[in-house]
Motif scaffolding. Structure first.
Motif, short mmCIF file in Angstrom:
data_model
loop_
_atom_site.label_atom_id
_atom_site.label_comp_id
_atom_site.label_asym_id
_atom_site.label_seq_id
_atom_site.Cartn_x
_atom_site.Cartn_y
_atom_site.Cartn_z
N ARG A 5 -19.95 -10.63 -17.34
CA ARG A 5 -19.57 -9.72 -18.43
C ARG A 5 -18.06 -9.54 -18.43
O ARG A 5 -17.43 -9.57 -17.38
CB ARG A 5 -20.24 -8.36 -18.27
CG ARG A 5 -21.73 -8.46 -18.42
CD ARG A 5 -22.31 -7.07 -18.42
NE ARG A 5 -23.71 -7.15 -18.74
CZ ARG A 5 -24.20 -6.91 -19.94
NH1 ARG A 5 -23.42 -6.56 -20.93
NH2 ARG A 5 -25.49 -7.00 -20.16
N ALA A 6 -17.51 -9.33 -19.59
CA ALA A 6 -16.07 -9.11 -19.72
C ALA A 6 -15.81 -8.08 -20.80
O ALA A 6 -16.56 -7.98 -21.77
CB ALA A 6 -15.38 -10.42 -20.09
N VAL A 7 -14.76 -7.33 -20.62
CA VAL A 7 -14.35 -6.36 -21.63
C VAL A 7 -13.68 -7.12 -22.77
O VAL A 7 -12.77 -7.90 -22.54
CB VAL A 7 -13.38 -5.32 -21.03
CG1 VAL A 7 -12.84 -4.40 -22.11
CG2 VAL A 7 -14.06 -4.53 -19.93
N VAL A 8 -14.12 -6.89 -23.99
CA VAL A 8 -13.53 -7.58 -25.13
C VAL A 8 -12.88 -6.60 -26.11
O VAL A 8 -12.15 -7.03 -27.00
CB VAL A 8 -14.56 -8.45 -25.88
CG1 VAL A 8 -15.00 -9.60 -25.00
CG2 VAL A 8 -15.73 -7.65 -26.35
N ALA A 9 -13.13 -5.30 -25.95
CA ALA A 9 -12.52 -4.31 -26.84
C ALA A 9 -12.49 -2.96 -26.15
O ALA A 9 -13.26 -2.71 -25.22
CB ALA A 9 -13.30 -4.22 -28.14
N ALA A 10 -11.59 -2.11 -26.62
CA ALA A 10 -11.48 -0.77 -26.06
C ALA A 10 -11.31 0.24 -27.19
O ALA A 10 -10.49 0.04 -28.09
CB ALA A 10 -10.30 -0.69 -25.10
N LEU A 11 -12.08 1.30 -27.13
CA LEU A 11 -11.97 2.40 -28.09
C LEU A 11 -11.45 3.61 -27.33
O LEU A 11 -12.08 4.06 -26.38
CB LEU A 11 -13.35 2.71 -28.70
CG LEU A 11 -13.41 3.90 -29.64
CD1 LEU A 11 -12.55 3.66 -30.87
CD2 LEU A 11 -14.86 4.16 -30.05
N PHE A 12 -10.28 4.09 -27.73
CA PHE A 12 -9.67 5.24 -27.08
C PHE A 12 -9.86 6.46 -27.97
O PHE A 12 -9.50 6.42 -29.15
CB PHE A 12 -8.17 5.01 -26.88
CG PHE A 12 -7.87 3.82 -26.03
CD1 PHE A 12 -7.82 3.93 -24.65
CD2 PHE A 12 -7.63 2.58 -26.61
CE1 PHE A 12 -7.54 2.81 -23.86
CE2 PHE A 12 -7.35 1.47 -25.83
CZ PHE A 12 -7.31 1.59 -24.45
N VAL A 13 -10.44 7.53 -27.42
CA VAL A 13 -10.68 8.75 -28.19
C VAL A 13 -10.14 9.95 -27.42
O VAL A 13 -10.49 10.16 -26.26
CB VAL A 13 -12.19 8.95 -28.47
CG1 VAL A 13 -12.42 10.22 -29.27
CG2 VAL A 13 -12.77 7.76 -29.19
N ASP A 14 -9.27 10.71 -28.06
CA ASP A 14 -8.79 11.97 -27.52
C ASP A 14 -9.47 13.05 -28.36
O ASP A 14 -9.26 13.12 -29.57
CB ASP A 14 -7.27 12.05 -27.66
CG ASP A 14 -6.68 13.39 -27.24
OD1 ASP A 14 -7.44 14.29 -26.81
OD2 ASP A 14 -5.46 13.55 -27.35
N LEU A 15 -10.29 13.87 -27.74
CA LEU A 15 -11.07 14.87 -28.47
C LEU A 15 -10.23 16.04 -28.96
O LEU A 15 -10.73 16.89 -29.70
CB LEU A 15 -12.22 15.37 -27.60
CG LEU A 15 -13.22 14.28 -27.19
CD1 LEU A 15 -14.29 14.86 -26.30
CD2 LEU A 15 -13.82 13.59 -28.39
N GLY A 16 -8.98 16.08 -28.60
CA GLY A 16 -8.10 17.13 -29.08
C GLY A 16 -8.34 18.45 -28.37
O GLY A 16 -9.10 18.54 -27.42
N GLU A 17 -7.65 19.46 -28.87
CA GLU A 17 -7.79 20.79 -28.31
C GLU A 17 -7.76 21.79 -29.45
O GLU A 17 -6.86 21.79 -30.28
CB GLU A 17 -6.64 21.08 -27.34
CG GLU A 17 -6.80 22.36 -26.59
CD GLU A 17 -5.72 22.54 -25.53
OE1 GLU A 17 -5.30 23.67 -25.35
OE2 GLU A 17 -5.31 21.53 -24.92
N GLY A 18 -8.78 22.60 -29.51
CA GLY A 18 -8.85 23.59 -30.57
C GLY A 18 -9.72 24.75 -30.17
O GLY A 18 -10.45 24.70 -29.18
#
Length: 82
Positions: A5-18
């Protein structure tokens, strides 16, 4: 699981602050001090998206980016053909 298996994509999510507003006519709404944001990077073809900011924009982006990019990614097409 078998195979390599190999990493082919990355999704970066910052949920923020509220914080949720609890009183007044805006009760139930979120007051963002740092809004949510997301970006996507394809390791296979070196493509990177712009950073998307805001709760609704991030929700829509996350729901569609993987299939949208996979449809145009030349490296994904080559991988699937092999």
């Amino acid at each position: 699981m078998t195979g390599r298996r190999a990493v082919v994509a990355a999704l970066f999510v910052d949920l923020g602050e509220g914080r949720e507003i609890r009183h007044g006519d805006r009760a139930g709404q979120i007051r963002w001090t740092r809004p949510p944001r997301a970006r996507f990077e394809c390791v296979a073809c070196q493509w990177a998206s712009e950073t998307v900011t805001g709760p609704e924009a991030v929700k829509t982006f996350i729901a569609h980016i993987r299939t949208t990019h996979q449809a145009v990614c030349t490296a994904a097409t080559e991988r699937n053909a092999a």
